[in-house]
Design an enzyme around this catalytic site. Structure first.
Site, PDB file in Angstrom:
ATOM      1  N   GLY A   1      -6.184 -17.131   4.195  1.00  0.00           N
ATOM      2  CA  GLY A   1      -5.028 -17.561   4.972  1.00  0.00           C
ATOM      3  C   GLY A   1      -4.445 -16.438   5.812  1.00  0.00           C
TER       4      GLY A   1
ATOM      5  N   ARG B 261      -4.955  -6.136   6.842  1.00  0.00           N
ATOM      6  CA  ARG B 261      -4.241  -5.577   7.983  1.00  0.00           C
ATOM      7  C   ARG B 261      -4.951  -4.355   8.539  1.00  0.00           C
ATOM      8  NH1 ARG B 261      -0.756  -8.286   5.007  1.00  0.00           N
ATOM      9  NH2 ARG B 261       1.242  -9.097   5.823  1.00  0.00           N
TER      10      ARG B 261
ATOM     11  N   SER C 297       5.419 -15.660   6.095  1.00  0.00           N
ATOM     12  CA  SER C 297       5.522 -14.385   6.816  1.00  0.00           C
ATOM     13  C   SER C 297       4.254 -14.086   7.600  1.00  0.00           C
ATOM     14  CB  SER C 297       5.797 -13.253   5.829  1.00  0.00           C
ATOM     15  OG  SER C 297       4.707 -13.092   4.934  1.00  0.00           O
ATOM     16  N   GLN C 298       3.149 -14.721   7.232  1.00  0.00           N
ATOM     17  CA  GLN C 298       1.884 -14.450   7.923  1.00  0.00           C
ATOM     18  C   GLN C 298       1.933 -14.849   9.386  1.00  0.00           C
ATOM     19  OE1 GLN C 298      -0.928 -16.573   5.499  1.00  0.00           O
ATOM     20  NE2 GLN C 298      -0.789 -15.130   3.797  1.00  0.00           N
TER      21      GLN C 298
ATOM     22  N   ASP D 228       3.623 -15.028  -4.260  1.00  0.00           N
ATOM     23  CA  ASP D 228       2.307 -14.991  -4.892  1.00  0.00           C
ATOM     24  C   ASP D 228       2.404 -14.777  -6.399  1.00  0.00           C
ATOM     25  OD1 ASP D 228       0.940 -15.481  -2.580  1.00  0.00           O
ATOM     26  OD2 ASP D 228       0.446 -13.382  -2.172  1.00  0.00           O
TER      27      ASP D 228
ATOM     28  N   LYS E  13      -5.072  -6.466  -1.161  1.00  0.00           N
ATOM     29  CA  LYS E  13      -5.626  -7.388  -0.175  1.00  0.00           C
ATOM     30  C   LYS E  13      -4.804  -7.353   1.110  1.00  0.00           C
ATOM     31  CE  LYS E  13      -5.068 -11.936  -0.254  1.00  0.00           C
ATOM     32  NZ  LYS E  13      -5.193 -13.390  -0.509  1.00  0.00           N
ATOM     33  N   SER E  14      -3.482  -7.354   0.983  1.00  0.00           N
ATOM     34  CA  SER E  14      -2.609  -7.350   2.168  1.00  0.00           C
ATOM     35  C   SER E  14      -2.878  -6.131   3.038  1.00  0.00           C
ATOM     36  CB  SER E  14      -1.144  -7.377   1.734  1.00  0.00           C
ATOM     37  OG  SER E  14      -0.827  -8.567   1.061  1.00  0.00           O
TER      38      SER E  14
ATOM     39  N   ARG F 156      -4.005 -25.891   4.845  1.00  0.00           N
ATOM     40  CA  ARG F 156      -2.816 -25.046   4.989  1.00  0.00           C
ATOM     41  C   ARG F 156      -2.258 -25.130   6.405  1.00  0.00           C
ATOM     42  NH1 ARG F 156      -5.100 -19.667   2.175  1.00  0.00           N
ATOM     43  NH2 ARG F 156      -6.858 -20.876   1.388  1.00  0.00           N
TER      44      ARG F 156
END
Length: 427
Positions: A92, A25, A163-164, A306, A20-21, A120
């Site tokens: 998120g 991106r 970190s997002q 996570d 997903k990350s 959030r």
């Protein structure tokens, strides 16, 4: 939707879906690039589709086909003004990245999401954008909020508790008209920053940074160019069959993993090894054999927040007291994952002590119970795995409420685990 889970021994092989990350991106970079990019084997989930929709809403052209390959023609950094709020649903990561990219434009763009996303915190990112000259409006510091650029400032300070926030600024900064200095305090989850930086290097973006990640200098007036990339397997998803095999017995081969990838959750394999799990590493796969009793450890999970829910389940099945610490940011994910996992494991007869930044879990025999997922995909899947290892002498199954939320990151969770021999039934 309720999920019924009975004690079961699992075995077989499983192909881990895309990260997903990486997927979010990659599609975000492609959405503001010059030319047409090709994304192979993207993760198809609710979070990635909401991010793909946001990319299209902000001016990218998207062709999905059969979803094995996405073709994305970027807007060359020229954001299109949407006619309505950009609905990020539960993503998120997506809302932060696309909010920062939208702040490059000189018109207002509003972002919103579901009930979970509205809870959030966004204030750290919004404050950092304001320091860069962006106009921000938010009644609560969360979604819904509106940003209106362009970015005119040259320096900002961001709290890196998530970190997002940092990733979002790093991705937008090269497209600004001037050089930007990003200062970072309280940085967590460094491997997620490494994923972002790895993509920026791959796309030939110039930047300087401190060795401790406390600042980044990014020249402005750069461009993202189109690319072709295959999305690597998701280590966050791989944690579920990993722990399931370790606590529910049998032998499971987990495929489509690249341990050279910067994803932080690959460390979970080391965590399980420290706990005594039988793990063999091969080329692009890992074999996990259950049967060994896990033992307690103390883990610094700052880089792997996570994984806290599934590691809490592993700890509940281990001998002794396992301590998961330095992971306060787990409280600001889809839910307060520390409090929620403590509450649900206690329902299963496990003793848990909460800390501000973690938890101590005394292993024991899991008792089947009626459990709440809090509509958090990682909690839902973790509790389902706990049900596989619950007391087999009990006549009752474990019930997980709102289990359909697993589709946020792992739509084929039920099918994949039932193929391994799990007793997952929707009620």
């Amino acid at each position: 939707m309720k999920l019924s889970v009975s004690n079961a021994r699992i075995s077989g092989q499983i192909n881990v879906p895309g990260s997903k990350s990486h997927t979010i991106r990659a599609l975000a970079f492609a959405s503001v690039a010059h030319g047409a990019s090709i994304l192979k084997a993207p993760l198809i989930s609710e979070d990635t589709i909401s991010s793909l929709t946001a990319a299209s809403t902000l001016g990218a052209w998207v062709k999905r086909g059969d979803d094995s390959i996405w073709k994305i023609c970027g807007n060359s950094g020229h954001i299109l003004q949407p006619a309505h709020a950009v609905d990020m649903e539960n993503s998120g990561t997506g809302i932060k990245i696309f909010a920062a990219l939208a702040a490059l434009a000189d018109f207002p763009v509003t972002f919103d999401g579901d009930e979970s996303l509205r809870s959030r915190p966004m204030r750290s990112l919004l404050n950092a954008l304001e320091q860069l000259g962006v106009q921000v409006h938010s009644d609560t510091g969360n979604a819904p909020f509106t940003v209106q650029g362009p970015i005119t400032g040259s320096e900002t300070l961001v709290n890196g508790k998530s970190s997002q926030y940092v990733t979002a600024l790093l991705m937008a900064a090269p497209l600004a008209k001037q050089d930007i200095l990003i200062r970072v305090e309280n940085l967590n989850e460094i491997p997620y920053i490494d994923i972002t930086l790895d993509w920026m290097r791959r796309l030939n973006i110039r930047f300087e940074m401190a060795s401790d990640y406390s600042w980044f200098k990014i020249p402005g007036n750069q461009k993202y160019h189109s690319f072709t990339a295959k999305i690597p397997g998701d280590f966050s998803t791989a944690c579920f069959p990993l722990v399931a095999a370790a606590i529910a017995g049998g032998t499971v081969s987990i495929k489509n993993l690249d341990f050279k990838d910067p994803q932080g959750d690959k460390a979970v394999f080391e965590y399980l090894q420290k706990m005594g799990a039988d793990i063999e590493f091969g080329e692009n796969h890992v074999q996990v054999t259950g049967g060994r009793k896990l033992h307690s450890v103390e883990l610094d999970m700052n880089a792997t927040p996570d994984a806290l829910p599934i590691m809490a389940v592993a700890a509940a099945c281990a001998e002794g007291i396992t301590v998961l610490r330095n992971v306060a940011q787990a409280r600001i994910k889809e839910t307060d994952r520390i409090a929620c996992m403590a509450r649900e494991l206690e329902k299963m007869g496990i003793q848990v002590e909460e800390f501000e930044d973690g938890m101590a879990i005394t292993g024991g025999i899991l008792k089947p119970a009626a459990l709440e997922s809090y509509k958090d995909h990682r909690i839902a899947m973790s509790l389902a795995i706990a049900g596989l290892a619950a007391d087999k002498n009990s006549p009752n199954p474990t019930i997980v409420n709102d289990a359909e939320c697993a589709a946020v990151t792992y739509p084929s969770f039920l099918e994949d685990f039932n193929a391994l021999g799990a007793n997952f039934y929707l009620l």
